[in-house]
Design a protein around this motif. Structure first.
Motif, PDB file in Angstrom:
ATOM      1  N   PRO A 115       0.806  -1.217   0.000  1.00 58.49           N
ATOM      2  CA  PRO A 115       0.000   0.000   0.000  1.00 58.49           C
ATOM      3  C   PRO A 115       0.845   1.276   0.000  1.00 58.49           C
ATOM      4  O   PRO A 115       1.877   1.351   0.657  1.00 58.49           O
ATOM      5  CB  PRO A 115      -0.784  -0.082   1.327  1.00 58.49           C
ATOM      6  N   ILE A 116       0.361   2.261  -0.760  1.00 56.92           N
ATOM      7  CA  ILE A 116       0.927   3.615  -0.717  1.00 56.92           C
ATOM      8  C   ILE A 116      -0.224   4.479  -0.199  1.00 56.92           C
ATOM      9  O   ILE A 116      -1.253   4.596  -0.857  1.00 56.92           O
ATOM     10  CB  ILE A 116       1.352   4.093  -2.115  1.00 56.92           C
ATOM     11  N   VAL A 117      -0.065   5.050   0.992  1.00 58.34           N
ATOM     12  CA  VAL A 117      -1.216   5.699   1.631  1.00 58.34           C
ATOM     13  C   VAL A 117      -0.842   7.055   2.222  1.00 58.34           C
ATOM     14  O   VAL A 117       0.317   7.316   2.545  1.00 58.34           O
ATOM     15  CB  VAL A 117      -1.788   4.825   2.782  1.00 58.34           C
ATOM     16  N   ARG A 118      -1.869   7.887   2.379  1.00 59.95           N
ATOM     17  CA  ARG A 118      -1.651   9.128   3.126  1.00 59.95           C
ATOM     18  C   ARG A 118      -1.850   8.831   4.609  1.00 59.95           C
ATOM     19  O   ARG A 118      -2.705   8.014   4.985  1.00 59.95           O
ATOM     20  CB  ARG A 118      -2.629  10.196   2.647  1.00 59.95           C
ATOM     21  N   LYS A 119      -1.070   9.525   5.436  1.00 56.52           N
ATOM     22  CA  LYS A 119      -1.130   9.259   6.871  1.00 56.52           C
ATOM     23  C   LYS A 119      -2.348   9.950   7.481  1.00 56.52           C
ATOM     24  O   LYS A 119      -2.259  11.070   7.993  1.00 56.52           O
ATOM     25  CB  LYS A 119       0.165   9.779   7.512  1.00 56.52           C
ATOM     26  N   GLY A 151       4.544  -0.567   3.934  1.00 57.45           N
ATOM     27  CA  GLY A 151       4.037   0.216   2.818  1.00 57.45           C
ATOM     28  C   GLY A 151       4.764   1.534   2.719  1.00 57.45           C
ATOM     29  O   GLY A 151       5.834   1.717   3.324  1.00 57.45           O
ATOM     30  N   PHE A 152       4.194   2.465   1.956  1.00 61.67           N
ATOM     31  CA  PHE A 152       4.799   3.776   1.769  1.00 61.67           C
ATOM     32  C   PHE A 152       3.776   4.826   2.186  1.00 61.67           C
ATOM     33  O   PHE A 152       2.632   4.784   1.744  1.00 61.67           O
ATOM     34  CB  PHE A 152       5.245   3.931   0.316  1.00 61.67           C
ATOM     35  N   VAL A 153       4.225   5.736   3.062  1.00 60.35           N
ATOM     36  CA  VAL A 153       3.275   6.644   3.697  1.00 60.35           C
ATOM     37  C   VAL A 153       3.713   8.087   3.462  1.00 60.35           C
ATOM     38  O   VAL A 153       4.899   8.398   3.596  1.00 60.35           O
ATOM     39  CB  VAL A 153       3.228   6.368   5.229  1.00 60.35           C
ATOM     40  N   PHE A 154       2.769   8.954   3.087  1.00 59.19           N
ATOM     41  CA  PHE A 154       3.091  10.383   3.012  1.00 59.19           C
ATOM     42  C   PHE A 154       2.110  11.158   3.881  1.00 59.19           C
ATOM     43  O   PHE A 154       1.011  10.687   4.168  1.00 59.19           O
ATOM     44  CB  PHE A 154       3.101  10.885   1.561  1.00 59.19           C
ATOM     45  N   THR A 155       2.563  12.355   4.296  1.00 63.21           N
ATOM     46  CA  THR A 155       1.785  13.081   5.296  1.00 63.21           C
ATOM     47  C   THR A 155       1.003  14.251   4.710  1.00 63.21           C
ATOM     48  O   THR A 155      -0.202  14.355   4.909  1.00 63.21           O
ATOM     49  CB  THR A 155       2.735  13.602   6.405  1.00 63.21           C
ATOM     50  N   ASP A 156       1.687  15.143   3.984  1.00 65.90           N
ATOM     51  CA  ASP A 156       0.994  16.326   3.448  1.00 65.90           C
ATOM     52  C   ASP A 156      -0.035  15.916   2.410  1.00 65.90           C
ATOM     53  O   ASP A 156       0.233  15.035   1.585  1.00 65.90           O
ATOM     54  CB  ASP A 156       1.992  17.263   2.745  1.00 65.90           C
ATOM     55  N   TYR A 157      -1.168  16.622   2.427  1.00 69.15           N
ATOM     56  CA  TYR A 157      -2.134  16.360   1.369  1.00 69.15           C
ATOM     57  C   TYR A 157      -1.729  17.172   0.149  1.00 69.15           C
ATOM     58  O   TYR A 157      -2.222  18.268  -0.097  1.00 69.15           O
ATOM     59  CB  TYR A 157      -3.560  16.716   1.819  1.00 69.15           C
ATOM     60  N   SER A 158      -0.738  16.647  -0.601  1.00 68.31           N
ATOM     61  CA  SER A 158      -0.277  17.358  -1.797  1.00 68.31           C
ATOM     62  C   SER A 158       0.170  16.330  -2.830  1.00 68.31           C
ATOM     63  O   SER A 158       0.613  15.226  -2.483  1.00 68.31           O
ATOM     64  CB  SER A 158       0.895  18.274  -1.443  1.00 68.31           C
ATOM     65  N   SER A 159       0.010  16.705  -4.085  1.00 67.08           N
ATOM     66  CA  SER A 159       0.371  15.736  -5.134  1.00 67.08           C
ATOM     67  C   SER A 159       1.870  15.470  -5.123  1.00 67.08           C
ATOM     68  O   SER A 159       2.307  14.357  -5.448  1.00 67.08           O
ATOM     69  CB  SER A 159      -0.094  16.189  -6.507  1.00 67.08           C
ATOM     70  N   ASN A 160       2.664  16.456  -4.720  1.00 63.95           N
ATOM     71  CA  ASN A 160       4.109  16.214  -4.678  1.00 63.95           C
ATOM     72  C   ASN A 160       4.473  15.191  -3.620  1.00 63.95           C
ATOM     73  O   ASN A 160       5.301  14.303  -3.848  1.00 63.95           O
ATOM     74  CB  ASN A 160       4.859  17.519  -4.411  1.00 63.95           C
ATOM     75  N   ALA A 161       3.847  15.324  -2.441  1.00 62.94           N
ATOM     76  CA  ALA A 161       4.125  14.352  -1.381  1.00 62.94           C
ATOM     77  C   ALA A 161       3.699  12.949  -1.835  1.00 62.94           C
ATOM     78  O   ALA A 161       4.411  11.956  -1.610  1.00 62.94           O
ATOM     79  CB  ALA A 161       3.371  14.745  -0.109  1.00 62.94           C
ATOM     80  N   MET A 162       2.570  12.871  -2.521  1.00 61.84           N
ATOM     81  CA  MET A 162       2.109  11.564  -3.020  1.00 61.84           C
ATOM     82  C   MET A 162       3.087  10.998  -4.051  1.00 61.84           C
ATOM     83  O   MET A 162       3.477   9.828  -3.985  1.00 61.84           O
ATOM     84  CB  MET A 162       0.719  11.710  -3.647  1.00 61.84           C
ATOM     85  N   GLY A 211      -6.351   8.946   9.529  1.00 56.21           N
ATOM     86  CA  GLY A 211      -7.341   7.979  10.011  1.00 56.21           C
ATOM     87  C   GLY A 211      -6.791   6.566  10.109  1.00 56.21           C
ATOM     88  O   GLY A 211      -5.676   6.329  10.570  1.00 56.21           O
ATOM     89  N   GLY A 212      -7.581   5.627   9.630  1.00 57.76           N
ATOM     90  CA  GLY A 212      -7.208   4.214   9.713  1.00 57.76           C
ATOM     91  C   GLY A 212      -5.989   3.856   8.881  1.00 57.76           C
ATOM     92  O   GLY A 212      -5.311   2.857   9.153  1.00 57.76           O
ATOM     93  N   LEU A 213      -5.681   4.672   7.874  1.00 55.89           N
ATOM     94  CA  LEU A 213      -4.480   4.403   7.077  1.00 55.89           C
ATOM     95  C   LEU A 213      -3.244   4.579   7.963  1.00 55.89           C
ATOM     96  O   LEU A 213      -2.291   3.801   7.898  1.00 55.89           O
ATOM     97  CB  LEU A 213      -4.414   5.338   5.869  1.00 55.89           C
ATOM     98  N   ALA A 214      -3.276   5.612   8.807  1.00 56.19           N
ATOM     99  CA  ALA A 214      -2.159   5.862   9.725  1.00 56.19           C
ATOM    100  C   ALA A 214      -2.033   4.728  10.747  1.00 56.19           C
ATOM    101  O   ALA A 214      -0.937   4.416  11.214  1.00 56.19           O
ATOM    102  CB  ALA A 214      -2.365   7.197  10.444  1.00 56.19           C
ATOM    103  N   ASP A 215      -3.170   4.110  11.093  1.00 62.82           N
ATOM    104  CA  ASP A 215      -3.141   3.065  12.124  1.00 62.82           C
ATOM    105  C   ASP A 215      -2.712   1.695  11.593  1.00 62.82           C
ATOM    106  O   ASP A 215      -2.463   0.780  12.378  1.00 62.82           O
ATOM    107  CB  ASP A 215      -4.543   2.906  12.743  1.00 62.82           C
ATOM    108  N   THR A 216      -2.694   1.538  10.270  1.00 59.18           N
ATOM    109  CA  THR A 216      -2.488   0.175   9.750  1.00 59.18           C
ATOM    110  C   THR A 216      -1.230  -0.017   8.903  1.00 59.18           C
ATOM    111  O   THR A 216      -0.786  -1.145   8.717  1.00 59.18           O
ATOM    112  CB  THR A 216      -3.707  -0.253   8.898  1.00 59.18           C
ATOM    113  N   ILE A 217      -0.670   1.081   8.392  1.00 60.30           N
ATOM    114  CA  ILE A 217       0.482   0.927   7.491  1.00 60.30           C
ATOM    115  C   ILE A 217       1.724   1.580   8.110  1.00 60.30           C
ATOM    116  O   ILE A 217       1.683   2.726   8.551  1.00 60.30           O
ATOM    117  CB  ILE A 217       0.194   1.579   6.105  1.00 60.30           C
ATOM    118  N   ILE A 218       2.833   0.816   8.114  1.00 59.44           N
ATOM    119  CA  ILE A 218       4.101   1.352   8.624  1.00 59.44           C
ATOM    120  C   ILE A 218       4.974   1.742   7.437  1.00 59.44           C
ATOM    121  O   ILE A 218       5.133   0.955   6.492  1.00 59.44           O
ATOM    122  CB  ILE A 218       4.824   0.288   9.495  1.00 59.44           C
TER     123      ILE A 218
END
Ligand code: ADP
Length: 493
Positions: free
Chosen positions: A407-411, A431-442, A413-420
């Motif tokens: 999974p590649i997820v934004r950090k 998985g791969f996690v990004f924090t900012d809600y921005s297309s660059n971070a994604m 809600g539940g995405l933050a709780d389930t993916i390291i």
């Protein structure tokens, strides 16, 4: 309360009978888990037109042949039939009222793309008929477990119209919020039609000068749960996440419990999935067969070395599709293939149609609801993208882990709780996690994933680690039981 609870589950969708999203998965698998723990759990849901009486063997229930429900000046005579969730002993009562429920869609009129204008009446009828049904069955639930706005008038009805009714003296309510942004908000003129007269104090029902079913449930239910610990926190601290209900939620802070959804591994398990070529963590070459099948189905060229990113999602703003739309060209330049399955907002349909047409070797879009294809995408993709703006729990990232689809997820809600995040914790990352809600971070997170994919030895380690993570319902169901136990002090008698 005794150890064995009588629990009535009320929901507007339950898998496999009717499903638009994760709610249906939860309202099917949580009751099954509770039943397996020895509780007397029954479900009530509407009998929608799409539910086949033959396929699911719906039977008449003598006592429920006529369920009169008064709403204002009208008496609606409904009835209910019953069946079991397939391969289980959990009984489901289907409330039959064709004038309201025999439509092909659940909430939104496909012809207009907007909510049915009588949704308030439809779901108020469901709530009223539910209480009538329990009485006709002489079955007194200790817990009525409501799910989302469609069922959130039950606690209000019990606190107001049924306050003195001895039948419900031992009944307490839990409201589970699966997504706070759907509230069931209606003009006040609806009140007489849902059977609430001018003499009634409607302050618990009102907000922003409108009637709001979810708000009524948040104020009047005995306890509240939501579907992940992080989302429970976010909705009490962040104005946007609380969808305007911050003050109300803060007032109930001691009554809100965040319980992570589980996964029904009898449905989502690559070793036994009937829709795919089976495989497991020791035999990941089997996954390649699914990648081939997926590319064939998606009419994309097959190349083992090109990572496929899968998406299965409702196409709504919440899910982060604007981020993808912003950088689709850059995404494509990373030499990946994208397989998207989803329905929702017209503008995202148009966007993906066009993107697939422009990039026929790299993008395939299926703009339908297709359960089988959802399984094939989980099995055949290498990565799974969920760049959500907010995500109460999210199920697909957990399904992805089990399918070895990273999974590649934004950090959030539940995405933050389930993916390291593998970048931050290479020894533990799933998985791969990004924090900012921005297309660059994604894009950066996708870039990291694509780079890691090149080193197949290491990639397999990430896949296997994810496949071993266990999100089965047992733990979550136990947490719900703890919540039910807390209800003892809330009951009237
Ligand atoms: P939400 O409840 O917000 O839609 P979740 O991740 O909790 O999101 O659950 C979504 C569920 O709906 C998953 O089981 C997913 O596979 C399924 N789903 C969503 N869209 C589709 C679709 N177009 N076809 C098949 N399944 C879908």
């Amino acid at each position: 309360m005794k150890n064995r609870f009588r629990i009535l589950f009320l929901a507007s969708e339950v898998s496999p009978f009717a499903k638009t999203g994760g709610l249906a998965d939860v309202t099917s698998s949580l009751p099954k888990a509770l039943y397996d723990m020895g509780h007397d759990v029954r479900i009530i849901m509407p009998k929608y037109g799409i539910i086949s009486e033959r396929k699911y063997i719906l039977r008449e229930v003598i006592r429920l042949k006529k369920i009169p429900v008064r709403m204002g000046s009208k008496e609606h005579v409904t009835c209910a039939k019953s069946a079991f969730i397939p391969d289980s002993k959990v009984q489901v009562y289907f409330l039959d009222y064709p004038a309201y429920f025999s439509r092909p869609e659940l909430y939104v009129d496909a012809k207009t793309g907007t909510d049915f204008p009588d949704n308030a009446e439809r779901f108020m009828l469901l709530c009223r008929a539910t209480l009538a049904t329990t009485k006709l069955l002489h079955w007194q639930p200790q817990v009525i477990h409501c799910n989302d706005w469609q069922t959130a008038m039950i606690p209000w009805l019990l606190k107001h119209e049924y306050a003195q009714d001895p039948f419900f003296a031992g009944t307490a309510t839990v409201l589970s919020v699966h997504n706070l942004s759907y509230q069931g908000s209606f003009d006040k003129s609806v009140l007489p039609r849902i059977g609430i007269g001018p003499e009634v104090n409607t302050s618990d029902l009102e907000i922003w000068d409108r009637i709001n079913f979810l708000k009524s449930g948040l104020v009047t239910s005995d306890l509240i749960t939501t579907v992940s610990p992080t989302y429970a926190e976010e909705i009490q601290t962040d104005m946007e996440q609380s969808a305007g209900l911050l003050d109300i939620l803060r007032r109930r802070k001691n009554d809100i419990h965040g319980i992570l959804n589980g996964v029904d591994y009898s449905v989502w398990n690559p070793e036994k999935d009937p829709f795919i070529s089976p495989y497991d963590a020791d035999n990941l070459s089997g996954k390649l067969e699914n990648k081939k099948a997926l590319t064939a189905r998606a009419k994309l060229p097959f190349d083992e070395k090109t990572p496929i990113i899968g998406i299965v999602s409702r196409m709504v703003d919440q899910k982060g599709f604007d981020l993808i739309a912003d950088v689709i060209d850059k995404l494509i330049s990373l030499k990946v293939q994208l397989v998207v399955l989803g329905t929702g907002d017209e503008r995202y349909h148009k966007f993906f149609k066009k993107a697939a047409k422009t990039n026929p070797n790299q993008i395939a879009a299926f703009l339908t609801f297709d359960e089988e294809l959802a399984h094939l995408i989980e099995a055949g993709s290498d990565m799974f993208l969920m760049p959500s703006r907010f995500e109460p729990c999210g199920l697909n990232q957990m399904y992805s882990l089990r399918y070895g689809t990273v999974p590649i997820v934004r950090k959030t809600g539940g995405l933050a709780d389930t993916i390291i995040d593998f970048v931050l914790e290479p020894e533990k990352g799933t998985g791969f996690v990004f924090t900012d809600y921005s297309s660059n971070a994604m894009l950066t997170a996708i870039h990291h994933a694509v780079t890691a994919f090149q080193d197949q030895k290491n990639w397999i380690k990430i896949q296997r680690r994810g496949m071993k993570v266990d999100f089965s319902w047992t733990q979550s169901a136990e947490n719900y039981i703890k919540v039910y136990q807390k209800l003892e002090s809330k009951k009237r008698k």
